[in-house]
Write a protein that holds these residues in place. Structure first.
Motif, PDB file in Angstrom:
ATOM      1  N   LEU A 122       0.947  -1.318  -0.077  1.00 28.59           N
ATOM      2  CA  LEU A 122      -0.023  -0.095  -0.230  1.00 28.59           C
ATOM      3  C   LEU A 122       0.903   1.239   0.066  1.00 28.59           C
ATOM      4  O   LEU A 122       0.516   2.067  -0.597  1.00 28.59           O
ATOM      5  CB  LEU A 122      -0.823  -0.080   1.216  1.00 28.59           C
ATOM      6  N   ILE A 123       1.926   1.193   0.752  1.00 27.17           N
ATOM      7  CA  ILE A 123       2.786   2.210   0.657  1.00 27.17           C
ATOM      8  C   ILE A 123       3.579   2.421  -0.638  1.00 27.17           C
ATOM      9  O   ILE A 123       3.449   3.762  -1.186  1.00 27.17           O
ATOM     10  CB  ILE A 123       4.103   2.135   1.684  1.00 27.17           C
ATOM     11  N   ASP A 124       3.752   1.611  -1.356  1.00 24.66           N
ATOM     12  CA  ASP A 124       4.366   1.440  -2.656  1.00 24.66           C
ATOM     13  C   ASP A 124       3.264   1.975  -3.605  1.00 24.66           C
ATOM     14  O   ASP A 124       3.650   2.931  -4.554  1.00 24.66           O
ATOM     15  CB  ASP A 124       4.866  -0.053  -3.033  1.00 24.66           C
ATOM     16  N   LEU A 125       2.172   1.588  -3.486  1.00 22.29           N
ATOM     17  CA  LEU A 125       1.243   2.203  -4.178  1.00 22.29           C
ATOM     18  C   LEU A 125       0.822   3.666  -4.149  1.00 22.29           C
ATOM     19  O   LEU A 125       0.643   4.542  -5.010  1.00 22.29           O
ATOM     20  CB  LEU A 125      -0.350   1.397  -4.128  1.00 22.29           C
ATOM     21  N   ALA A 126       0.742   3.938  -2.844  1.00 22.60           N
ATOM     22  CA  ALA A 126       0.792   5.429  -2.511  1.00 22.60           C
ATOM     23  C   ALA A 126       1.917   6.284  -3.165  1.00 22.60           C
ATOM     24  O   ALA A 126       1.599   7.470  -3.684  1.00 22.60           O
ATOM     25  CB  ALA A 126       0.454   5.627  -0.977  1.00 22.60           C
ATOM     26  N   MET A 127       3.170   5.743  -3.050  1.00 21.83           N
ATOM     27  CA  MET A 127       4.147   6.493  -3.793  1.00 21.83           C
ATOM     28  C   MET A 127       4.006   6.736  -5.168  1.00 21.83           C
ATOM     29  O   MET A 127       4.570   7.577  -5.830  1.00 21.83           O
ATOM     30  CB  MET A 127       5.408   5.837  -3.424  1.00 21.83           C
ATOM     31  N   ARG A 128       3.348   5.727  -5.735  1.00 25.76           N
ATOM     32  CA  ARG A 128       3.004   5.606  -7.159  1.00 25.76           C
ATOM     33  C   ARG A 128       1.941   6.418  -7.667  1.00 25.76           C
ATOM     34  O   ARG A 128       1.295   6.518  -8.652  1.00 25.76           O
ATOM     35  CB  ARG A 128       3.078   4.196  -7.781  1.00 25.76           C
ATOM     36  N   GLN A 129       1.308   7.040  -6.689  1.00 23.57           N
ATOM     37  CA  GLN A 129      -0.062   7.641  -6.572  1.00 23.57           C
ATOM     38  C   GLN A 129      -1.202   6.860  -7.425  1.00 23.57           C
ATOM     39  O   GLN A 129      -1.789   7.437  -8.490  1.00 23.57           O
ATOM     40  CB  GLN A 129       0.089   9.000  -7.458  1.00 23.57           C
ATOM     41  N   LYS A 130      -1.624   5.894  -6.542  1.00 27.06           N
ATOM     42  CA  LYS A 130      -2.514   5.036  -7.246  1.00 27.06           C
ATOM     43  C   LYS A 130      -3.664   4.792  -6.403  1.00 27.06           C
ATOM     44  O   LYS A 130      -4.090   3.728  -5.684  1.00 27.06           O
ATOM     45  CB  LYS A 130      -2.034   3.623  -7.636  1.00 27.06           C
ATOM     46  N   PRO A 131      -4.551   5.985  -6.311  1.00 24.71           N
ATOM     47  CA  PRO A 131      -5.794   5.952  -5.081  1.00 24.71           C
ATOM     48  C   PRO A 131      -6.715   4.772  -5.261  1.00 24.71           C
ATOM     49  O   PRO A 131      -7.226   4.418  -4.418  1.00 24.71           O
ATOM     50  CB  PRO A 131      -6.311   7.210  -5.241  1.00 24.71           C
ATOM     51  N   LYS A 132      -7.110   4.356  -6.701  1.00 25.56           N
ATOM     52  CA  LYS A 132      -8.058   3.580  -6.941  1.00 25.56           C
ATOM     53  C   LYS A 132      -7.720   2.240  -6.459  1.00 25.56           C
ATOM     54  O   LYS A 132      -8.214   1.377  -5.487  1.00 25.56           O
ATOM     55  CB  LYS A 132      -8.596   3.500  -8.400  1.00 25.56           C
ATOM     56  N   LEU A 133      -6.230   1.929  -6.670  1.00 22.42           N
ATOM     57  CA  LEU A 133      -5.753   0.338  -5.943  1.00 22.42           C
ATOM     58  C   LEU A 133      -5.739   0.563  -4.821  1.00 22.42           C
ATOM     59  O   LEU A 133      -5.849  -0.460  -4.080  1.00 22.42           O
ATOM     60  CB  LEU A 133      -4.537   0.388  -6.976  1.00 22.42           C
ATOM     61  N   ILE A 134      -5.296   1.767  -4.251  1.00 17.80           N
ATOM     62  CA  ILE A 134      -5.271   1.807  -2.699  1.00 17.80           C
ATOM     63  C   ILE A 134      -6.416   1.507  -1.892  1.00 17.80           C
ATOM     64  O   ILE A 134      -6.815   0.522  -1.012  1.00 17.80           O
ATOM     65  CB  ILE A 134      -4.653   3.060  -2.127  1.00 17.80           C
ATOM     66  N   ALA A 135      -7.594   1.958  -2.545  1.00 23.17           N
ATOM     67  CA  ALA A 135      -8.872   1.988  -2.247  1.00 23.17           C
ATOM     68  C   ALA A 135      -9.388   0.673  -2.046  1.00 23.17           C
ATOM     69  O   ALA A 135      -9.953  -0.146  -1.171  1.00 23.17           O
ATOM     70  CB  ALA A 135      -9.963   2.880  -2.782  1.00 23.17           C
TER      71      ALA A 135
END
Length: 132
Positions: A52-65
């Motif tokens: 999730l941290i990695d997704l946040a750093m890559r700015q992937k809000p839909k995947l995070i959600a």
């Protein structure tokens, strides 16, 4: 009186059945001595939080959600195994878990806005596994 520390890793916290076994071990030992129980995050949750941290750093809000919703449901399902009364389950969930998930979502959103995570923010996020 002696104090004994019992540490239970992620596999021991993997599902309701294994959590129950850990609780029985602590309960049995507690009849003879003082116990401090240390529990890890549920199996796989720490890895998920790093992702999730990695997704946040890559700015992937839909995947995070989507991933947060899966994590949310996993924890809710396990809690539901321990609490049969639906009203009691809802009360505990809303009081204890919903605020933690909201805070986690906010922190991941902040990381996403910046596109980077400090060491401190990584520690805060991964500590949610044990807290949950």
């Amino acid at each position: 009186m002696n104090v004994v520390i019992q540490k239970f890793g992620g596999t021991s916290m993997g599902c309701a059945e294994s959590i129950t076994q850990c609780a029985q071990i602590v309960s049995a030992a507690h009849s003879e001595q003082s116990i401090v129980a240390v529990v890890s995050a549920m199996s796989g949750v720490t890895d998920e939080l790093f992702e999730l941290i990695d997704l946040a750093m890559r700015q992937k809000p839909k995947l995070i959600a989507a991933r947060l919703n899966t994590l949310y449901q996993r924890h809710r399902n396990v809690l539901g195994e321990f609490i049969a009364d639906q009203l009691e389950l809802e009360e505990i969930w809303e009081e204890e878990f919903v605020p933690a998930f909201k805070r986690l979502r906010i922190i991941l959103t902040g990381i996403s806005y910046v596109g980077d995570a400090t060491d401190k923010s990584r520690v805060v996020v991964t500590a949610f596994g044990e807290r949950l």
